[in-house]
Write an enzyme that holds these catalytic residues in place. Structure first.
Site, PDB file in Angstrom:
ATOM      1  NE  ARG A 101      -1.881  -1.526   3.572  1.00  0.00           N
ATOM      2  CZ  ARG A 101      -2.378  -1.982   4.975  1.00  0.00           C
ATOM      3  NH1 ARG A 101      -3.328  -1.498   5.279  1.00  0.00           N
ATOM      4  NH2 ARG A 101      -1.625  -2.497   5.609  1.00  0.00           N
ATOM      5  CD  GLU A 109      -3.647   2.865  15.609  1.00  0.00           C
ATOM      6  OE1 GLU A 109      -3.479   3.198  14.535  1.00  0.00           O
ATOM      7  OE2 GLU A 109      -2.841   2.696  16.400  1.00  0.00           O
ATOM      8  CG  ASP A 119      -3.721  -4.705  13.995  1.00  0.00           C
ATOM      9  OD1 ASP A 119      -4.596  -5.409  15.097  1.00  0.00           O
ATOM     10  OD2 ASP A 119      -4.283  -3.963  13.358  1.00  0.00           O
ATOM     11  CB  VAL A 165      -8.219  -9.966  12.274  1.00  0.00           C
ATOM     12  CG1 VAL A 165      -8.131  -8.624  11.442  1.00  0.00           C
ATOM     13  CG2 VAL A 165      -8.576 -11.148  11.313  1.00  0.00           C
ATOM     14  CB  VAL A 179     -11.808  -8.633  20.453  1.00  0.00           C
ATOM     15  CG1 VAL A 179     -12.745 -10.020  20.635  1.00  0.00           C
ATOM     16  CG2 VAL A 179     -10.390  -8.944  20.858  1.00  0.00           C
ATOM     17  CG  HIS A 209      -1.660  -1.063  15.019  1.00  0.00           C
ATOM     18  ND1 HIS A 209      -3.077  -1.324  15.394  1.00  0.00           N
ATOM     19  CD2 HIS A 209      -1.495  -0.928  14.090  1.00  0.00           C
ATOM     20  CE1 HIS A 209      -3.747  -1.175  14.462  1.00  0.00           C
ATOM     21  NE2 HIS A 209      -2.783  -0.988  13.345  1.00  0.00           N
ATOM     22  CE  LYS A 247       0.894  -2.477   9.462  1.00  0.00           C
ATOM     23  NZ  LYS A 247      -0.407  -2.828   9.984  1.00  0.00           N
ATOM     24  CB  SER A 262     -11.717  -3.226  10.271  1.00  0.00           C
ATOM     25  OG  SER A 262     -10.982  -2.801  11.306  1.00  0.00           O
ATOM     26  CG  ASN A 273       1.530  -6.229   6.451  1.00  0.00           C
ATOM     27  OD1 ASN A 273       1.456  -7.421   7.002  1.00  0.00           O
ATOM     28  ND2 ASN A 273       2.204  -5.702   5.556  1.00  0.00           N
ATOM     29  CG  MET A 274      -4.397  -9.977   7.274  1.00  0.00           C
ATOM     30  SD  MET A 274      -6.040 -10.551   8.595  1.00  0.00           S
ATOM     31  CE  MET A 274      -6.746 -11.459   7.185  1.00  0.00           C
ATOM     32  CE1 TYR A 313      -5.340   2.139  10.549  1.00  0.00           C
ATOM     33  CE2 TYR A 313      -4.198   1.631   8.552  1.00  0.00           C
ATOM     34  CZ  TYR A 313      -5.368   2.034   9.173  1.00  0.00           C
ATOM     35  OH  TYR A 313      -6.434   1.800   8.372  1.00  0.00           O
TER      36      TYR A 313
HETATM   37  N1  LIG Z   1      -4.285  -7.668  10.794  1.00  0.00           N
HETATM   38  C1  LIG Z   1      -4.818  -6.736  10.231  1.00  0.00           C
HETATM   39  O1  LIG Z   1      -3.987  -6.618   8.991  1.00  0.00           O
HETATM   40  C2  LIG Z   1      -5.614  -5.686  10.708  1.00  0.00           C
HETATM   41  C3  LIG Z   1      -6.098  -5.928  11.923  1.00  0.00           C
HETATM   42  N2  LIG Z   1      -7.274  -5.170  12.479  1.00  0.00           N
HETATM   43  C4  LIG Z   1      -7.542  -5.187  13.810  1.00  0.00           C
HETATM   44  O2  LIG Z   1      -8.833  -5.989  13.953  1.00  0.00           O
HETATM   45  C5  LIG Z   1      -9.036  -5.667  15.290  1.00  0.00           C
HETATM   46  C6  LIG Z   1     -10.892  -5.286  15.235  1.00  0.00           C
HETATM   47  O3  LIG Z   1     -10.786  -4.254  14.535  1.00  0.00           O
HETATM   48  P1  LIG Z   1     -12.432  -3.574  14.139  1.00  0.00           P
HETATM   49  O4  LIG Z   1     -13.348  -4.648  13.817  1.00  0.00           O
HETATM   50  O5  LIG Z   1     -12.338  -2.561  13.377  1.00  0.00           O
HETATM   51  O6  LIG Z   1     -12.836  -3.095  15.834  1.00  0.00           O
HETATM   52  P2  LIG Z   1     -14.585  -2.781  16.197  1.00  0.00           P
HETATM   53  O7  LIG Z   1     -14.208  -1.729  17.385  1.00  0.00           O
HETATM   54  O8  LIG Z   1     -15.352  -2.287  14.904  1.00  0.00           O
HETATM   55  O9  LIG Z   1     -14.900  -4.130  16.904  1.00  0.00           O
HETATM   56  C7  LIG Z   1     -14.325  -4.656  17.751  1.00  0.00           C
HETATM   57  C8  LIG Z   1     -15.601  -5.453  18.630  1.00  0.00           C
HETATM   58  O10 LIG Z   1     -14.708  -6.532  19.573  1.00  0.00           O
HETATM   59  C9  LIG Z   1     -15.772  -6.436  20.722  1.00  0.00           C
HETATM   60  N3  LIG Z   1     -15.253  -6.993  21.800  1.00  0.00           N
HETATM   61  C10 LIG Z   1     -14.296  -6.397  22.750  1.00  0.00           C
HETATM   62  N4  LIG Z   1     -14.091  -7.363  23.581  1.00  0.00           N
HETATM   63  C11 LIG Z   1     -14.615  -8.510  23.541  1.00  0.00           C
HETATM   64  C12 LIG Z   1     -14.637  -9.849  23.975  1.00  0.00           C
HETATM   65  N5  LIG Z   1     -14.137 -10.037  25.297  1.00  0.00           N
HETATM   66  N6  LIG Z   1     -15.477 -10.712  23.419  1.00  0.00           N
HETATM   67  C13 LIG Z   1     -15.939 -10.593  22.239  1.00  0.00           C
HETATM   68  N7  LIG Z   1     -16.113  -9.172  21.663  1.00  0.00           N
HETATM   69  C14 LIG Z   1     -15.402  -8.279  22.299  1.00  0.00           C
HETATM   70  C15 LIG Z   1     -16.387  -4.980  20.877  1.00  0.00           C
HETATM   71  O11 LIG Z   1     -17.509  -4.984  21.461  1.00  0.00           O
HETATM   72  C16 LIG Z   1     -16.452  -4.655  19.160  1.00  0.00           C
HETATM   73  O12 LIG Z   1     -17.788  -4.696  18.712  1.00  0.00           O
HETATM   74  C17 LIG Z   1      -8.345  -4.328  15.735  1.00  0.00           C
HETATM   75  O13 LIG Z   1      -7.465  -4.755  16.544  1.00  0.00           O
HETATM   76  C18 LIG Z   1      -8.013  -3.963  14.588  1.00  0.00           C
HETATM   77  O14 LIG Z   1      -6.514  -3.117  14.888  1.00  0.00           O
HETATM   78  C19 LIG Z   1      -7.758  -4.194  11.366  1.00  0.00           C
HETATM   79  C20 LIG Z   1      -7.451  -4.250  10.128  1.00  0.00           C
HETATM   80  C21 LIG Z   1      -6.292  -4.879   9.655  1.00  0.00           C
HETATM   81  C1  LIG Z   2      -5.083  -1.582  10.463  1.00  0.00           C
HETATM   82  C2  LIG Z   2      -3.868  -1.909   9.989  1.00  0.00           C
HETATM   83  O1  LIG Z   2      -3.032  -2.131  10.939  1.00  0.00           O
HETATM   84  C3  LIG Z   2      -3.481  -2.167   8.579  1.00  0.00           C
HETATM   85  O2  LIG Z   2      -4.264  -2.037   7.708  1.00  0.00           O
HETATM   86  O3  LIG Z   2      -2.512  -2.656   8.147  1.00  0.00           O
END
Ligand SMILES: NC(=O)C1=CN([C@@H]2O[C@H](COP(=O)(O)OP(=O)(O)OC[C@H]3O[C@@H](n4cnc5c(N)ncnc54)[C@H](O)[C@@H]3O)[C@@H](O)[C@H]2O)C=CC1
Ligand SMILES: CC(=O)C(=O)O
Ligand SMILES: [Mg+2]
Length: 371
Positions: A15, A118, A270, A267, A239, A96, A75, A134, A300-301, A94
């Site tokens: 990206r 974020e 991060d 997911v 979560v 994190h 990133k 997300s 960084n999916m 971002y």
């Molecule tokens: N690995 C990657 O490439 C990427 C990772 N992410 C990450 O994904 C994660 C989720 O992001 P979003 O969906 O945007 O967040 P969001 O805030 O929209 O959703 C998170 C959900 O987790 C729930 N939650 C909190 N604690 C919980 C528990 N103990 N049990 C069940 N549910 C619980 C919340 O109520 C909320 O609905 C973040 O850490 C974000 O940084 C996002 C984009 C890319």
């Molecule tokens: C949210 C994040 O860390 C990414 O898009 O890579």
């Protein structure tokens, strides 16, 4: 303002922080946009497209960073980028930080103003600059999970939709926010049996209403997670507690209760990951196996689908970038109390409580840093 767009250097990160369309908007407001040579190539945006938008192409990376007032990235800064950052500069990307103590310390030492995508909020209680990525990562989580279930990847050899006469796979999604909903929607579309767990009743209500009962919604408790662990072929960790390290919801001991060859896609990696056995992986080597369970933990999916992701990211970030460039960071944050929580570090001080808490450090109230 002098704005720099460096080429991303994280593993398989294709990206770029700004499209040529975004550059044109900034140039038309009188700003100078300096794009590192080749920065947009991975996303299909060649240097000539930036030049046609009025941006400058800069081949000298040191000069690009040194002359910048505002640095736009995707990133979190990698170690050599942290070394280039200096006091008086603003970086918008971002971060994190709650999962990265060394990076946090590096940013503190840099003296720069560090604003994270974020942790910016919106009127609806959402995270508008996290949401587009997300959405991408949630949708990709099921592709990644389906692939990881194949025998050649160490998986159990289960096909998500099953076939006539053979039951579909069971998919559990922990966290029903943006990632969770998009993962659940993809899994439903492929014909899997889908359960979403969340601690927010209102989120579960939205999902129940939107999908008319086609996915099961379950209140997230330790018992509910135990059930998901025993029954599921694929579990997606989605979560988030904004700005904070993710809670560890599946421990190593619990892996013994999973079916051999089942898959965890974390997911939330991060923010440190929501499974105890998760550790960040890269697109070059996305999975590893612990106790016969396949783990996919790429931090960084969206970088793998850089064209789509770059366009979605610029659509979301551009109004905030324009505010930073036109007004400077202090007035831009002072004018918008949803933008203000983006401020994580300024002039050696942490301005985001959850980040300070993660490392038992002091934080300052961000409002006190505004003129
Ligand atoms: N690995 C990657 O490439 C990427 C990772 N992410 C990450 O994904 C994660 C989720 O992001 P979003 O969906 O945007 O967040 P969001 O805030 O929209 O959703 C998170 C959900 O987790 C729930 N939650 C909190 N604690 C919980 C528990 N103990 N049990 C069940 N549910 C619980 C919340 O109520 C909320 O609905 C973040 O850490 C974000 O940084 C996002 C984009 C890319
Ligand atoms: C949210 C994040 O860390 C990414 O898009 O890579
Ligand atoms: Mg086992």
């Amino acid at each position: 303002m002098q704005i720099a767009i460096p080429k991303e250097i994280k593993n398989h990160e294709y990206r770029v922080a700004l499209t040529p369309t975004g550059a044109r908007e900034l140039v038309s407001r009188g700003h100078t946009v300096n794009v590192q040579a080749g920065a947009g190539e991975g996303a299909g945006f060649v240097d000539a497209a930036y030049e046609a938008s009025g941006a400058r192409i800069e081949a000298d990376v040191a000069k690009l960073w040194d002359t910048a007032e505002l640095i736009l990235k995707v990133k979190e800064p990698q170690p050599e980028e942290v070394d280039r950052l200096k006091s008086g500069q603003t970086i918008f990307t971002y971060l994190h930080l709650a999962a990265e103590e060394t990076l946090t310390q590096g940013l503190i030492n840099s003296g720069a103003t560090c604003i994270a995508y974020e942790t910016i909020t919106d009127r609806q209680g959402g995270l508008p600059l996290l949401a587009p990525m997300s959405t991408v990562a949630g949708r990709m989580a099921i592709q990644a999970g389906a692939h990881s279930l194949e025998k050649a990847q160490g998986g159990s050899g289960v096909l998500l939709p099953g076939v006539p006469g053979v039951a579909p796979a069971k998919v559990a999604v922990i966290g029903g926010g943006v990632v969770g909903e998009n993962a659940a929607r993809m899994a439903l579309g492929l014909g899997a049996e889908v359960t979403v767990l969340d601690r927010s009743i209102s989120r579960l209500e939205v999902l129940d209403d939107r999908y008319q009962g086609r996915m099961k919604t379950v209140y997230s408790t330790a018992d509910a997670i135990d059930d998901a662990v025993r029954e599921s072929d694929l579990i997606v960790g989605a979560v988030l507690i904004p700005g904070a390290a993710a809670p560890k919801l599946i421990t190593r001991r619990m892996l013994a209760d999973m079916k051999p060859g089942s898959v965890l896609v974390d997911v939330a990696i991060d923010q440190g990951g929501c499974f105890e056995t998760s550790k960040p992986t890269t697109h070059a080597s996305p999975t590893y196996i612990v106790d016969e369970v396949v783990h996919y933990c790429v931090a960084n999916m969206p970088g793998a689908v850089a064209r789509t992701s770059t366009q979605a990211l610029t659509n979301a970030t551009l109004p905030y970038i324009i505010a930073l460039a036109d007004k400077g960071w202090q007035k831009a944050l002072a004018d918008d109390h949803h933008f203000l929580p983006g401020l994580n570090v300024h002039d050696g001080q942490i301005a985001y409580q959850a980040v300070a808490d993660a490392f038992s450090l002091e934080s300052v109230n961000p409002t006190s840093l505004l003129k």
